[in-house]
Design a protein around this motif. Structure first.
Motif, PDB file in Angstrom:
ATOM      1  N   SER A  65       0.840  -1.197   0.000  1.00  0.00           N
ATOM      2  CA  SER A  65       0.000   0.000   0.000  1.00  0.00           C
ATOM      3  C   SER A  65       0.878   1.252   0.000  1.00  0.00           C
ATOM      4  CB  SER A  65      -0.977   0.002   1.176  1.00  0.00           C
ATOM      5  OG  SER A  65      -0.293  -0.165   2.375  1.00  0.00           O
ATOM      6  N   PHE A  66       2.056   1.165   0.638  1.00  0.00           N
ATOM      7  CA  PHE A  66       2.980   2.300   0.568  1.00  0.00           C
ATOM      8  C   PHE A  66       3.370   2.583  -0.874  1.00  0.00           C
ATOM      9  CE2 PHE A  66       7.502   3.271  -0.047  1.00  0.00           C
ATOM     10  CZ  PHE A  66       7.511   4.599   0.381  1.00  0.00           C
ATOM     11  N   ILE A  67       3.738   1.521  -1.614  1.00  0.00           N
ATOM     12  CA  ILE A  67       4.172   1.726  -3.003  1.00  0.00           C
ATOM     13  C   ILE A  67       3.069   2.399  -3.814  1.00  0.00           C
ATOM     14  CG2 ILE A  67       4.785   0.524  -5.148  1.00  0.00           C
ATOM     15  CD1 ILE A  67       6.209  -1.556  -3.408  1.00  0.00           C
ATOM     16  N   ILE A  68       1.850   1.898  -3.675  1.00  0.00           N
ATOM     17  CA  ILE A  68       0.743   2.442  -4.467  1.00  0.00           C
ATOM     18  C   ILE A  68       0.493   3.914  -4.103  1.00  0.00           C
ATOM     19  CG2 ILE A  68      -1.700   2.188  -5.030  1.00  0.00           C
ATOM     20  CD1 ILE A  68      -0.322  -0.232  -5.966  1.00  0.00           C
ATOM     21  N   VAL A  69       0.426   4.189  -2.798  1.00  0.00           N
ATOM     22  CA  VAL A  69       0.107   5.564  -2.396  1.00  0.00           C
ATOM     23  C   VAL A  69       1.248   6.505  -2.775  1.00  0.00           C
ATOM     24  CG1 VAL A  69      -0.354   7.070  -0.424  1.00  0.00           C
ATOM     25  CG2 VAL A  69      -1.394   4.814  -0.538  1.00  0.00           C
ATOM     26  N   PHE A  70       2.465   6.058  -2.591  1.00  0.00           N
ATOM     27  CA  PHE A  70       3.624   6.872  -2.949  1.00  0.00           C
ATOM     28  C   PHE A  70       3.585   7.232  -4.434  1.00  0.00           C
ATOM     29  CE2 PHE A  70       7.917   6.726  -4.812  1.00  0.00           C
ATOM     30  CZ  PHE A  70       8.454   7.863  -4.234  1.00  0.00           C
ATOM     31  N   LEU A  71       3.291   6.223  -5.276  1.00  0.00           N
ATOM     32  CA  LEU A  71       3.237   6.469  -6.714  1.00  0.00           C
ATOM     33  C   LEU A  71       2.148   7.469  -7.058  1.00  0.00           C
ATOM     34  CD1 LEU A  71       3.728   2.923  -8.265  1.00  0.00           C
ATOM     35  CD2 LEU A  71       5.268   4.870  -8.367  1.00  0.00           C
ATOM     36  N   GLU A  72       0.973   7.268  -6.442  1.00  0.00           N
ATOM     37  CA  GLU A  72      -0.140   8.165  -6.752  1.00  0.00           C
ATOM     38  C   GLU A  72       0.182   9.606  -6.358  1.00  0.00           C
ATOM     39  OE1 GLU A  72      -3.635   6.669  -4.889  1.00  0.00           O
ATOM     40  OE2 GLU A  72      -4.035   5.231  -6.508  1.00  0.00           O
ATOM     41  N   ARG A  73       0.689   9.763  -5.147  1.00  0.00           N
ATOM     42  CA  ARG A  73       0.956  11.122  -4.660  1.00  0.00           C
ATOM     43  C   ARG A  73       2.107  11.748  -5.442  1.00  0.00           C
ATOM     44  NH1 ARG A  73      -1.745  12.368  -0.345  1.00  0.00           N
ATOM     45  NH2 ARG A  73      -0.492  14.255  -0.103  1.00  0.00           N
ATOM     46  N   GLY A  74       3.184  10.975  -5.598  1.00  0.00           N
ATOM     47  CA  GLY A  74       4.366  11.497  -6.272  1.00  0.00           C
ATOM     48  C   GLY A  74       4.061  11.909  -7.694  1.00  0.00           C
ATOM     49  N   SER A  75       3.332  11.059  -8.434  1.00  0.00           N
ATOM     50  CA  SER A  75       3.124  11.384  -9.839  1.00  0.00           C
ATOM     51  C   SER A  75       2.142  12.540 -10.000  1.00  0.00           C
ATOM     52  CB  SER A  75       2.680  10.146 -10.627  1.00  0.00           C
ATOM     53  OG  SER A  75       1.619   9.524  -9.978  1.00  0.00           O
ATOM     54  N   SER A  76       1.171  12.658  -9.088  1.00  0.00           N
ATOM     55  CA  SER A  76       0.278  13.813  -9.231  1.00  0.00           C
ATOM     56  C   SER A  76       1.027  15.102  -8.863  1.00  0.00           C
ATOM     57  CB  SER A  76      -0.974  13.634  -8.379  1.00  0.00           C
ATOM     58  OG  SER A  76      -0.679  13.893  -7.031  1.00  0.00           O
ATOM     59  N   ASP A  77       2.016  14.968  -7.986  1.00  0.00           N
ATOM     60  CA  ASP A  77       2.812  16.139  -7.605  1.00  0.00           C
ATOM     61  C   ASP A  77       3.645  16.652  -8.779  1.00  0.00           C
ATOM     62  OD1 ASP A  77       3.036  17.478  -4.947  1.00  0.00           O
ATOM     63  OD2 ASP A  77       5.176  17.394  -5.500  1.00  0.00           O
TER      64      ASP A  77
END
Lengths: 510, 349
Positions: free
Chosen positions: B292-304
């Motif tokens: 879940s860390f990987i998924i959330v990190f990817l979502e937040r990072g890429s939208s940033d």
């Protein structure tokens, strides 16, 4: 036969799965116009060796020659190209398609069902197959499906036919039919390899036998020059006694009383019709019958797994107290204090969970004994280790999923667990199906030990010779009815066979 | 396969994914990929506020993933997490609106918790009862229940909204009734602690309890379960009640602990993302923390990065897609060994 040249020569074939060596420098010759029986214990590498011929596995080392030319068989398609067809234990057919459609499925070229049907008819007439090309697979019996598989291989031009334990699923009559067909094919010049455990089949059918042991080739010889005892010794690697013990029952008392039991299946078809009998303590009650005559329903009704239309199943305790088992599920029966063990026919689908390891499978019976909400995990682990040790189960460890074990070892795990429950009643269905001689005798021995301990054993078997040697009494089922109950000692195979096919046996001959 | 080899394959997969991402970034945007990556990392870890937002995102997604996992272990494909979260959130919001100024705050929070859990459990239990009794298809059934839940929430939003826009604003903004207490000055800390406790609970439940064993056996083979006297119907319903209840908890955390509001999009697709989190972790609750860390990190990072570099919004989805493709694809190399077999026809020539 020495002037014949082999159509297939396998030389120094080796195959390993991880650290497990399945075949080690195996030599094998296969001749045209000959039926070769490939013998070996469970896990001796017979199926692996044949899978390399049919292109499913690729050998790690070694050479395969066809008509003296070295070949590479990289896929089942390659194998077909060389005229090699294999009939597996599990059929590879599409249920909703007809026999013809299945046979032409996946072949290149234009779809010509009419022409195919003619060609199939011709093959059937040549060798005496009995198959309706338009029948759908799901409407077929096991034996018919097998026939379709064989015709499929022939249709695709197979000259070398490999059958992996073809008779395991067949009735004696169906087996005879299959053997006649195989003989016709042999006489037509085809090469046939049959993998089997059953000695009397080897003797009845094959021209030559080849024996594997632990992945090594032990030797081959003409069937007429050898006998069951010699072949068994070669398979096992040491002399084996081919007699089953049958001690006199000690102080038999009624334990399970079945009265007027009638069972219908989901479609309303009668599976058991007014069946009554008593199973005694310290006694083995054999159940004989053609497959599908109600054996499964009978055992499952006693075990609380089969809804029943009418009748009673009464458990009689040592002090004569009687308790009704019908209408209760397995848990309620267990909670009543009735120690009933059941080795079902479908080992991995019912008795065990294939994806779970040995310890977790031991837990199936005992997990409720844990404290509070927690399951007990320690004692099943110990039990698993004990079963592995006592019954010589071949497994890398107790944390190996049981589906990875060979058939005989799976059965040892199941029987070991059921016996560990210290049962008073032991139900077994086809306990030695698919097992090699060594494992089979170990199971007979375990069952006899239970009998000596005063357990009421109900043994459903398919091998009449074994039933006649092992059982104290034999109950013969015919179409869901009791055809008769005969004492095991002195019973004639012919008489029991007649009772299996006709109620009461050979009445009209008298 | 030894564990280190599996780990090596996964690490290699991520490295390859980043490499492909870098090439794609350079080709299509002309940005220096290193800048993009560092922006991704700072998007998640840049400030303590961002770190807490990341933790909060992980906590909610992990909560839903934990919820669907018992059902998955039982081979019951619960894709109705979305609806179960919404129902939990709806029940929670109803309590806040109708009892906000009536009962003491601790009673209110207790009511919210109980009603959210019960609402989620009911939403999960309905398809389970149908599956147990009539063997209906649980995938379709739970999916349909999502739409019903969405419409129910929309309906109540219209009732509760006083301005007529159909949007419920912050509930109890002045009294803060029913808002989760702020621990140690961090408003998300309580959520994180609750989910951490749930990880431990679900791990123990699945691996050491009788229930956990029973549901695994039912998932593997119903016939075997019946053979040892496990009541299959009971286990199916019980497990889905738990699964739905935990989704309800996620709804509670979203409404009571995060947004203090309710809308139809509050679940934000987590009911479906959780399916992937759970599968990637092979249904192991502890590993799910990582997935879940990987998924959330990817979502937040890429939208940033899309906002920082002024890129098209789809670009972040492309990057997320590439990375997930490699992560999921690496499982193939862990489960299978590849042998190159010569073709006989070629060799014969």
């Amino acid at each position: 036969m020495s002037e014949k040249t082999p159509v297939i020569k396998m030389r120094d074939i080796s195959k390993a799965f991880g650290s497990k060596i399945a075949n080690d420098k195996v030599w094998l010759d296969i001749y045209r116009g000959e039926i070769l029986a490939l013998l070996g214990e469970n896990g001796s590498g017979k199926t692996t060796l044949m899978n390399m011929l049919s292109g499913i596995y690729f050998p790690d080392e070694g050479e395969i020659y066809i008509d003296d030319k070295p070949v590479t068989i990289g896929s089942p398609k390659d194998a077909f190209g060389f005229g090699i067809g294999m009939i597996h234990q599990h059929f590879k057919l599409v249920d909703v398609l007809s026999a013809t459609e299945n046979i032409v499925l996946g072949l290149p070229g234009k779809l010509d069902l009419k022409g195919a049907r003619e060609a199939i008819k011709k093959i059937c007439d040549t060798y005496g197959f009995d198959v309706n090309p338009d029948k759908k697979i799901y409407e077929m019996s096991v034996s018919e499906k097998q026939t379709v598989e064989i015709v499929k291989a022939l249709y695709r031009g197979a000259e070398i036919l490999i059958l992996d334990e073809p008779t395991a699923v067949l009735t004696p009559q169906e087996t005879d039919k299959l053997f006649n067909v195989l003989r016709a094919m042999r006489d037509d010049g085809k090469a046939i390899v049959i993998i089997t455990h059953k000695m009397h089949e080897v003797e009845a059918l094959s021209d030559r036998v080849a024996v594997l042991r632990h992945g090594h080739f032990v030797g081959d010889m003409l069937t007429k020059d050898t006998n069951a005892q010699e072949m068994t010794n070669m398979m096992v690697g040491r002399p084996v006694v081919l007699n089953i013990d049958r001690p006199e029952p000690k102080d038999p008392k009624p334990r399970i009383e079945v009265k007027n039991l009638t069972v219908r299946d989901m479609d309303g078809i009668i599976k058991l019709d007014n069946v009554s009998f008593t199973a005694n303590t310290g006694e083995i009650l054999g159940i004989a019958g053609i497959s599908g005559c109600g054996q499964k329903e009978l055992l499952e009704a006693i075990a609380g797994l089969q809804p029943v239309e009418s009748g009673t199943v009464t458990y009689i305790e040592d002090d004569g107290k009687r308790e009704e088992l019908l209408g209760k599920d397995p848990l309620e029966i267990q909670n009543m204090g009735v120690a009933l063990s059941f080795v079902p026919e479908d080992r991995l689908g019912m008795g065990l969970v294939g994806n779970m390891d040995l310890s977790d499978n031991m837990m199936l019976r005992s997990f409720r004994r844990g404290k509070g909400v927690f399951a007990d995990r320690k004692s099943p682990h110990k039990l698993a280790e004990k079963v592995v040790h006592d019954l010589e189960v071949v497994t890398p460890s107790v944390s190996t999923p049981v589906r990875l074990l060979s058939g005989g070892n799976v059965q040892k795990v199941l029987v070991g667990r059921e016996i560990a429950e210290a049962p008073t009643v032991l139900l077994t269905a086809y306990a030695v199906r698919g097992l090699d001689i060594n494992a089979s005798y170990m199971i007979y021995d375990l069952i006899n030990k239970q009998k000596a301990a005063g357990v009421a054993v109900i043994y459903v078997g398919e091998d009449l010779d074994v039933l006649l040697e092992l059982s104290d009494r034999i109950l013969v089922l015919c179409g869901g009815k009791v055809s008769g109950i005969v004492p095991g000692r002195g019973a004639k195979k012919r008489d029991v066979g007649m009772m299996m096919t006709r109620l009461g046996g050979s009445k009209d001959e008298k | 396969m030894p564990w280190w080899k599996a780990l090596l394959i996964r690490v290699a997969a991520i490295a390859l994914a980043l490499l492909v991402c870098a090439v794609v970034t350079m080709l299509f945007t002309g940005e220096n990929p290193l800048n993009v990556f560092s922006a991704m990392i700072s998007g998640s870890f840049g400030t303590s506020r961002k770190i807490w937002a990341l933790l909060q995102g992980i906590a909610i997604l992990l909560c839903v993933s934990l919820a669907v996992t018992p059902a998955f272990r039982m081979r019951f494909w619960n894709v109705g997490g979305e609806g179960q979260i919404l129902m939990g959130g709806l029940a929670c919001a109803a309590c806040m609106i109708y009892f906000g100024e009536v009962v003491p705050n601790w009673v209110l929070i207790l009511m919210m918790t109980v009603s959210a859990v019960v609402a989620g459990a009911i939403w999960g239990g309905i398809p389970a009862i149908f599956k147990a009794k009539w063997n209906t298809n649980e995938t379709l059934f739970t999916l349909m229940m999502n739409y019903i839940a969405t419409q129910l929430v929309a309906f109540f939003c219209n009732i509760w909204d006083k301005k007529g826009s159909g949007i419920v604003g912050i509930i109890n903004p002045s009294t803060e009734a029913g808002w989760f207490p702020v621990l140690g000055g961090q408003r998300y800390l309580l959520n994180v602690i609750i989910v951490a406790l749930l990880v431990v609970f679900v791990y123990i439940y699945l691996n050491y309890s009788k229930h956990g064993y029973e549901l695994t056996v039912v998932g593997e083979s119903e016939k075997t379960a019946r053979y040892v006297g496990i009541k299959v119907e009971k286990v199916i319903v019980r497990t889905m009640l738990l699964s739905g209840a935990l989704c309800g908890v996620a709804g509670l955390l979203l409404v009571g602990g995060t947004d203090h509001s309710i809308s139809t999009t509050i679940a934000g697709g987590r009911g479906f993302t959780a399916v992937m989190v759970s599968w990637l972790a092979k249904f192991n609750p502890v590993v799910m923390i990582l997935t879940s860390f990987i998924i959330v990190f990817l979502e937040r990072g890429s939208s940033d990065i899309t906002s920082r570099f002024g890129l098209n919004k789809s670009f972040s989805d492309i990057l997320t897609g590439i990375i997930l493709f490699f992560i999921i694809g690496s499982e193939f190399f862990i489960n299978y060994r590849i042998d190159f077999v010569h073709n006989s026809e070629k060799e014969a020539k």
